[in-house]
Design an enzyme around this catalytic site. Structure first.
Site, PDB file in Angstrom:
ATOM      1  N   CYS A   1       0.806  -1.336  -0.131  1.00 49.93           N
ATOM      2  CA  CYS A   1      -0.073   0.044   0.225  1.00 49.93           C
ATOM      3  C   CYS A   1       0.892   1.333   0.038  1.00 49.93           C
ATOM      4  O   CYS A   1       0.234   2.428  -0.279  1.00 49.93           O
ATOM      5  CB  CYS A   1      -1.011  -0.080   1.135  1.00 49.93           C
ATOM      6  SG  CYS A   1      -1.821  -1.419   1.345  1.00 49.93           S
TER       7      CYS A   1
ATOM      8  N   HIS B   1      -2.989   7.082   2.443  1.00 54.04           N
ATOM      9  CA  HIS B   1      -3.487   5.641   1.977  1.00 54.04           C
ATOM     10  C   HIS B   1      -4.825   5.695   2.797  1.00 54.04           C
ATOM     11  O   HIS B   1      -5.029   5.756   3.788  1.00 54.04           O
ATOM     12  CB  HIS B   1      -2.601   4.906   2.591  1.00 54.04           C
ATOM     13  CG  HIS B   1      -3.066   3.377   2.416  1.00 54.04           C
ATOM     14  ND1 HIS B   1      -3.722   2.987   1.168  1.00 54.04           N
ATOM     15  CD2 HIS B   1      -2.978   2.222   3.238  1.00 54.04           C
ATOM     16  CE1 HIS B   1      -3.986   1.735   1.259  1.00 54.04           C
ATOM     17  NE2 HIS B   1      -3.591   1.213   2.384  1.00 54.04           N
TER      18      HIS B   1
ATOM     19  N   ASN C   1     -10.189  -0.215   0.774  1.00 51.37           N
ATOM     20  CA  ASN C   1      -8.643  -0.097   0.549  1.00 51.37           C
ATOM     21  C   ASN C   1      -8.190  -0.713  -1.015  1.00 51.37           C
ATOM     22  O   ASN C   1      -8.394  -1.963  -1.166  1.00 51.37           O
ATOM     23  CB  ASN C   1      -8.120  -1.191   1.770  1.00 51.37           C
ATOM     24  CG  ASN C   1      -6.614  -1.033   1.736  1.00 51.37           C
ATOM     25  OD1 ASN C   1      -5.826  -0.589   0.900  1.00 51.37           O
ATOM     26  ND2 ASN C   1      -5.998  -1.507   2.846  1.00 51.37           N
TER      27      ASN C   1
HETATM   28  O1  UT7 Z   1      -3.463  -1.380   3.697  1.00 48.30           O
HETATM   29  C1  UT7 Z   1      -2.971  -1.734   5.140  1.00 48.30           C
HETATM   30  C2  UT7 Z   1      -3.942  -2.982   5.232  1.00 48.30           C
HETATM   31  N1  UT7 Z   1      -4.578  -3.164   6.484  1.00 48.30           N
HETATM   32  C3  UT7 Z   1      -5.281  -2.236   7.319  1.00 48.30           C
HETATM   33  O2  UT7 Z   1      -4.975  -1.082   7.265  1.00 48.30           O
HETATM   34  C4  UT7 Z   1      -6.267  -2.597   8.392  1.00 48.30           C
HETATM   35  C5  UT7 Z   1      -5.960  -2.357   9.658  1.00 48.30           C
HETATM   36  N2  UT7 Z   1      -7.099  -2.897  10.627  1.00 48.30           N
HETATM   37  C6  UT7 Z   1      -8.173  -2.481  10.520  1.00 48.30           C
HETATM   38  O3  UT7 Z   1      -8.648  -1.691   9.912  1.00 48.30           O
HETATM   39  C7  UT7 Z   1      -9.249  -3.090  11.713  1.00 48.30           C
HETATM   40  O4  UT7 Z   1      -8.222  -3.863  12.782  1.00 48.30           O
HETATM   41  C8  UT7 Z   1     -10.390  -3.896  10.874  1.00 48.30           C
HETATM   42  C9  UT7 Z   1     -11.230  -3.181  10.357  1.00 48.30           C
HETATM   43  C10 UT7 Z   1      -9.594  -4.912  10.193  1.00 48.30           C
HETATM   44  C11 UT7 Z   1     -10.896  -4.631  12.383  1.00 48.30           C
HETATM   45  O5  UT7 Z   1     -11.583  -3.691  12.983  1.00 48.30           O
HETATM   46  P1  UT7 Z   1     -11.481  -3.943  14.646  1.00 48.30           P
HETATM   47  O6  UT7 Z   1     -12.191  -2.725  15.210  1.00 48.30           O
HETATM   48  O7  UT7 Z   1      -9.822  -3.952  14.990  1.00 48.30           O
HETATM   49  O8  UT7 Z   1     -12.101  -5.414  15.017  1.00 48.30           O
HETATM   50  P2  UT7 Z   1     -11.762  -6.675  15.537  1.00 48.30           P
HETATM   51  O9  UT7 Z   1     -10.837  -7.282  14.311  1.00 48.30           O
HETATM   52  O10 UT7 Z   1     -11.121  -6.565  16.716  1.00 48.30           O
HETATM   53  O11 UT7 Z   1     -12.986  -7.566  15.612  1.00 48.30           O
HETATM   54  C12 UT7 Z   1     -13.966  -7.342  16.417  1.00 48.30           C
HETATM   55  C13 UT7 Z   1     -15.308  -8.231  16.291  1.00 48.30           C
HETATM   56  C14 UT7 Z   1     -14.778  -9.519  16.300  1.00 48.30           C
HETATM   57  O12 UT7 Z   1     -15.658 -10.269  16.914  1.00 48.30           O
HETATM   58  P3  UT7 Z   1     -15.781 -10.708  18.316  1.00 48.30           P
HETATM   59  O13 UT7 Z   1     -14.332 -11.763  18.520  1.00 48.30           O
HETATM   60  O14 UT7 Z   1     -15.262  -9.371  19.310  1.00 48.30           O
HETATM   61  O15 UT7 Z   1     -16.842 -11.461  18.832  1.00 48.30           O
HETATM   62  C15 UT7 Z   1     -14.734 -10.056  15.081  1.00 48.30           C
HETATM   63  O16 UT7 Z   1     -15.026 -11.401  14.684  1.00 48.30           O
HETATM   64  O17 UT7 Z   1     -15.687  -7.857  14.920  1.00 48.30           O
HETATM   65  C16 UT7 Z   1     -15.926  -9.212  14.323  1.00 48.30           C
HETATM   66  N3  UT7 Z   1     -15.566  -8.878  12.852  1.00 48.30           N
HETATM   67  C17 UT7 Z   1     -16.691  -8.786  12.097  1.00 48.30           C
HETATM   68  N4  UT7 Z   1     -18.016  -8.579  12.510  1.00 48.30           N
HETATM   69  C18 UT7 Z   1     -18.953  -8.333  11.342  1.00 48.30           C
HETATM   70  C19 UT7 Z   1     -14.637  -8.930  12.162  1.00 48.30           C
HETATM   71  N5  UT7 Z   1     -14.987  -8.945  10.948  1.00 48.30           N
HETATM   72  C20 UT7 Z   1     -16.407  -8.494  10.895  1.00 48.30           C
HETATM   73  C21 UT7 Z   1     -17.108  -8.243   9.934  1.00 48.30           C
HETATM   74  N6  UT7 Z   1     -18.474  -8.091  10.196  1.00 48.30           N
HETATM   75  N7  UT7 Z   1     -16.655  -7.989   8.512  1.00 48.30           N
END
Ligand code: UT7
Length: 328
Positions: free
Chosen positions: A114, A255, A285
């Site tokens: 990215c 980005h 993204n």
């Molecule tokens: O270009 C560079 C590459 N990447 C990035 O910049 C990504 C950086 N990271 C992020 O943007 C965030 O970490 C995410 C958007 C990927 C995730 O957000 P988060 O607030 O860190 O969520 P999390 O991974 O801590 O997940 C929270 C909950 C989990 O459930 P439990 O374990 O709390 O019950 C996940 O299973 O949200 C759940 N979850 C979803 N729920 C509904 C994960 N993905 C989804 C989804 N829909 N798509």
């Protein structure tokens, strides 16, 4: 008089097909509210089976060349940033070079995820400043939708496809152009975003590759933690090395990975909302496509004008990150 690498044309290309959050909620256990609140993404563009990294790149390149007014024969170099090229080899840059009629240009791909556009622009700028070349076509393009596991809700909601391109030319007697770039990397973070299969360590046809990841893997929380610090650090370092203050920045084009990451970087830098460019809601993204697409849209919408100071910053798989400050 020193030579400056001036951006003199921009182009873009995105697939026609739009995938909304509601569409995704029919495919995996997710919903519009979760995606919008956690990422700011509402929809993204997805390639058809006929579209690929090269088809998007060629469209973006042709638009950038036309807007520059420079004949393609005068392009000395095509540098294309991508992690999703048409083939492992040849480079997608060579496919673009021939299609756009850049018959006198060299061509190669840059792999910096990215942050790829920042890296590829810095290569072109350095070669222009050294006098090795005068004019470069620089692209950032990715088609991550082709590598996403569409059953994994933690990644498939995040990515979209796009290409952006600029024509850069060496000019003297101007204060326009790339002012400063910083490039950074920390390979200890390599396990946090990866696609394991398809390279020389785990070739597709190797039986030992079975069961390994042949889709994008990402530890979202780790990347999030890294990104919020990396964005601010890279921008501060870049401004410091340029001898500039953040108050001199007219527009911030980061980005577009996640609205929350963008907002926290802008807050740390003390940038008001009107100085922050955001289109993550419409594209998700798009990896290396994200920054040049942002620059293109900012210019076309009148938010980025000749003489403005624009700061870009990107981060991604590697881990790599970087920033540049440009006078438009
Ligand atoms: O270009 C560079 C590459 N990447 C990035 O910049 C990504 C950086 N990271 C992020 O943007 C965030 O970490 C995410 C958007 C990927 C995730 O957000 P988060 O607030 O860190 O969520 P999390 O991974 O801590 O997940 C929270 C909950 C989990 O459930 P439990 O374990 O709390 O019950 C996940 O299973 O949200 C759940 N979850 C979803 N729920 C509904 C994960 N993905 C989804 C989804 N829909 N798509």
């Amino acid at each position: 008089m020193s030579i400056r690498a001036v951006i003199c044309g921009t182009g873009h290309s995105v697939p026609e097909k739009i995938l909304t959050n509601d569409d995704l909620s029919q495919m995996v256990d997710t919903n519009d509210e979760w995606i919008t609140q956690r990422t700011g993404i509402r929809e993204r563009r997805i390639c058809s089976s006929e579209e690929s990294c090269s088809t998007l790149s060629i469209q973006a390149a042709k638009e950038a060349i036309a807007s520059s007014g420079i004949p393609p024969q005068e392009i000395d170099l095509v540098v294309l940033a991508t992690v999703t090229g048409d083939y492992v080899f040849p480079a997608t840059a060579s496919l673009v070079q021939s299609e756009v009629g850049a018959v006198n240009a060299g061509a190669f791909d840059v792999q910096a995820a990215c942050a790829g556009f920042i890296y590829s622009l810095s290569v072109a700028e350095a070669m222009i400043k050294a006098g090795t070349i005068r004019t470069a076509l620089v692209l950032g393009v990715d088609t991550l939708s082709k590598f996403v596991d569409w059953t994994d809700r933690s990644t498939c909601v995040l990515f979209g496809d796009a290409a952006g391109a600029v024509v850069v030319r060496g000019e003297t007697d101007t204060d326009r152009g790339v002012i400063k770039t910083v490039l950074l990397s920390d390979g200890t973070g390599a396990p946090h975003i990866k696609m394991e299969v398809g390279g020389s360590k785990h070739p597709f046809q190797d039986v030992k590759s079975r069961g390994l990841g042949d889709y994008i893997y990402m530890n979202g929380a780790e990347v999030y933690r890294f990104a919020v610090n990396a964005m601010g650090d890279a921008c501060c370092k870049c401004l410091e090395e340029a001898g500039m203050d953040v108050s001199e920045v007219d527009l911030f084009v980061p980005h577009q990975a996640n609205l929350r990451i963008i907002q926290s970087a802008a807050k740390r830098l003390g940038l008001a909302d009107e100085k922050v460019f955001v289109n993550v809601d419409r594209y998700g993204n798009t990896s290396a496509g994200s920054i040049p697409l942002g620059l293109y849209e900012a210019e076309k919408s009148g938010r980025l004008k000749r003489g403005d100071v624009v700061m870009t910053v990107g981060f991604g798989a590697g881990l790599v990150w970087g920033a540049n400050v440009i006078r438009w």
